[in-house]
Design a protein around this motif. Sequence first.
Motif, mmCIF file in Angstrom:
data_model
loop_
_atom_site.group_PDB
_atom_site.id
_atom_site.type_symbol
_atom_site.label_atom_id
_atom_site.label_comp_id
_atom_site.label_asym_id
_atom_site.label_seq_id
_atom_site.Cartn_x
_atom_site.Cartn_y
_atom_site.Cartn_z
ATOM 1 N N HIS A 48 30.081 -54.091 -56.994
ATOM 2 C CA HIS A 48 29.820 -55.386 -57.744
ATOM 3 C C HIS A 48 30.318 -54.921 -59.414
ATOM 4 N N SER A 95 30.557 -59.684 -52.965
ATOM 5 C CA SER A 95 29.602 -60.519 -53.514
ATOM 6 C C SER A 95 30.072 -60.945 -55.091
ATOM 7 N N GLN A 135 28.414 -64.836 -54.649
ATOM 8 C CA GLN A 135 27.301 -65.133 -53.830
ATOM 9 C C GLN A 135 26.857 -63.852 -53.035
ATOM 10 N N ASP A 136 25.623 -63.769 -52.489
ATOM 11 C CA ASP A 136 25.229 -62.609 -52.013
ATOM 12 C C ASP A 136 25.893 -62.497 -50.477
ATOM 13 N N MET A 137 26.476 -61.151 -50.435
ATOM 14 C CA MET A 137 27.203 -60.754 -49.101
ATOM 15 C C MET A 137 26.609 -59.640 -48.683
ATOM 16 N N TRP A 138 26.875 -59.282 -47.225
ATOM 17 C CA TRP A 138 26.282 -58.018 -46.839
ATOM 18 C C TRP A 138 27.435 -57.718 -45.720
ATOM 19 N N THR A 140 19.379 -59.199 -50.086
ATOM 20 C CA THR A 140 19.654 -58.817 -51.300
ATOM 21 C C THR A 140 19.290 -57.234 -51.621
#
Length: 339
Positions: free
Chosen positions: A68, A145, A150-153, A177
Amino acid sequence: MENPNYQIKVNKNEFVWNSLGGELTFDGAPALLFWDSAIELFLKTIEEISGNDVSKTVYEVTGFRMGHLVSTYYKGRTDVVELLNEYSDIYKSAGWGIFEIHDYSYEEKRAVVRIRNSWEHRIFKLADKNKVCVLLPSHWAGIFSGLFQQDMWYKMTKSQLDGHEYDEVEIFPSNITISQNIHELARRKEQESIFELEKKVEARTEELSSLVQELSSPIIPVLKGILVIPLIGKYNEERISNMTEKSLIEFTRLKAKYLLIDLTAIKQVDNYSIHGIEKLIQAIRLIGGRCFIVGVSSELSIQILNSNVNLDGIRSFSSLQQGVEYAIGQNGYELVKKK
């Protein structure tokens, strides 16, 4: 004065060493160089101190946050495809391995990254560990992300450990998260600690219960046909059941006629214990014996009266001595002082 800076370009990336200041910059940003063996030692130390579960979360959190952070260096760039190609060159130049963006969709917010010869895989291979990489996949989740805002995994879809030529990582939108990961880990470790504590308490409780059963309520022969059972502490269903069973066995084995229930050591008695005493008296009656209650203090007698338990017809004595003397007389003997 001789120039202290040594400069080299690898692909499009520039490395500059300042020999006097002992500094290295990578594309203008301060950088460090480490041997794989040094990073291996670092990761191994984390595992030894934290354990496998905690270290996995530490690696994922670290990788995600690093990714990030990298994405913030290029914030505002709209040419994402070109930027991703630059990322691949940067990591290749830095010795991180070969990263290929195999599939990518900004609209669907999805990507597939293929990784070969990564430093993470090299280290685990060097350490002879069959461990799936998590730091670099989570690193790419952090990068995307930042790019997708936005939240990514991530999910490992292929692994070199399974014989594939590369590790394949699928990046996708997710409610997971890093904060949740840390929170869930903390809760899981807390639950494990509670479970271990409960096991210890259970084992200790069983040990103490066994000890209490062995030490409490011994059946004491006083004279022929006369037994005494001293009550100690508080009684639950299990202790009352064991006391009754032990009393019946010894009463029958010793062919006794009288059982003196000694309350001398009892300071307070609850309704449950009084009902237990009543149950014991009834059981002895059924096999032809008689019970007396001895060691009853004035305070204890009031508690028994207020319990509403019917002990009519049961003789009681304030001391064990009085009860023994009465039982001796009932048994056809008398105590005579020796001249």
